[in-house]
Design a protein around this motif. Structure first.
Motif, PDB file in Angstrom:
ATOM      1  N   THR A 141       0.845  -1.201   0.000  1.00 21.20           N
ATOM      2  CA  THR A 141       0.000   0.000   0.000  1.00 21.20           C
ATOM      3  C   THR A 141       0.873   1.240   0.000  1.00 21.20           C
ATOM      4  OG1 THR A 141      -1.617   1.304   1.235  1.00 21.20           O
ATOM      5  CG2 THR A 141      -0.243  -0.168   2.532  1.00 21.20           C
ATOM      6  N   THR A 143      -0.505   4.079   0.860  1.00 16.11           N
ATOM      7  CA  THR A 143      -1.225   5.003   1.741  1.00 16.11           C
ATOM      8  C   THR A 143      -0.553   5.133   3.108  1.00 16.11           C
ATOM      9  OG1 THR A 143      -3.239   4.241   0.647  1.00 16.11           O
ATOM     10  CG2 THR A 143      -3.522   5.584   2.602  1.00 16.11           C
ATOM     11  N   GLY A 173      -4.083  -2.051   0.874  1.00 18.06           N
ATOM     12  CA  GLY A 173      -4.016  -2.264  -0.575  1.00 18.06           C
ATOM     13  C   GLY A 173      -5.188  -3.050  -1.138  1.00 18.06           C
ATOM     14  N   SER A 194      -7.908   4.090   0.030  1.00 17.92           N
ATOM     15  CA  SER A 194      -7.909   4.621  -1.335  1.00 17.92           C
ATOM     16  C   SER A 194      -8.956   4.004  -2.250  1.00 17.92           C
ATOM     17  CB  SER A 194      -6.518   4.528  -1.955  1.00 17.92           C
ATOM     18  OG  SER A 194      -5.884   3.355  -1.633  1.00 17.92           O
TER      19      SER A 194
END
Ligand code: 3NM
Length: 214
Positions: A141, A143, A173, A194
């Motif tokens: 990921t 993020t 993810g 996300s």
């Protein structure tokens, strides 16, 4: 709030730092319209707001969640969770210890989630009185800059072998196509940033995730 596994299905997480230049409240509203089952306020990392601004953003998001009857969970910030009387608190392995948090929240009706990547972390969380585990990251990921290496869907299977029916939400993810395999592996739900917040249509993305649970 009394914890129920059902709230883990589509567990959306957001902080203003995840959507620079956009309105986080508007994105949360769309996610709620799309049917998310829980929301975690995670105002953390580069670009996150602090102090009064953080408090006010949290308060507005909580009000919005209440109007959709969706549990409002705070990441890491115990004092904020207490002052807002949040429904739940989520802590990671690097945050305050579960025992300290349990003590502070003893007389409050707040459930607690703990991040766990290994069987040992999961077991310690269960023994310490957590209500659910956030297990991951499933995939790489971008993020969370300090996320550890991914455990994959197989990682969820082996954690489930260890913890049985204890509530578990997968994180990291995760995209739409991961939901069914993760459910088959035993996850009670998926937690995403996300997949919803970076979508052109957050409501539609939330709806699609929710449809995987019908
Ligand atoms: N915690 P996205 S991964 C907040 O592994 C968080 O504990 C993780 O964002 C963990 O859905 C992560 O965009 C980021 O990958 C999740």
């Amino acid at each position: 709030m009394v914890f129920s596994k059902d709230i883990l299905s589509v567990y959306f997480i957001l902080g203003s730092q995840n959507v620079p230049g956009k309105d986080p409240i508007g994105i949360l509203k769309q996610a709620l319209e799309g049917g998310i089952t829980a929301f975690q306020f995670r105002e953390k990392g580069k670009g996150a707001v602090v102090g009064r601004e953080k408090f006010e953003l949290a308060e507005r998001m909580q009000t919005l969640c209440k109007s959709y009857d969706v549990p409002f969970i705070i990441n890491d910030d115990v004092d904020l969770a207490i002052s807002l009387k949040a429904d739940g608190l989520h802590i990671g392995q690097d945050d305050q210890a579960l025992a300290d948090v349990k003590e502070k929240l003893a007389d409050l009706n707040m459930f607690i989630g703990v991040s766990a990547r290994t069987k040992e972390e999961a077991q310690a969380a269960i023994d310490g009185g957590a209500d659910y585990i956030g297990a991951g990251p499933i995939h790489v990921t971008s993020t969370k800059h300090d996320a550890k290496s991914p455990i994959g869907i197989d990682g969820i299977k082996s954690l489930k072998n260890e913890i049985g029916s204890f509530p578990l939400v997968a994180i990291g993810g995760i995209q739409l196509e991961d939901v069914l395999p993760l459910r088959e592996a035993g996850a009670d739900g998926v937690s995403v940033i996300s997949e919803i917040s970076a979508s052109d249509d957050p409501k539609e993305s939330a709806q699609q995730l929710c449809n995987q649970f019908k």
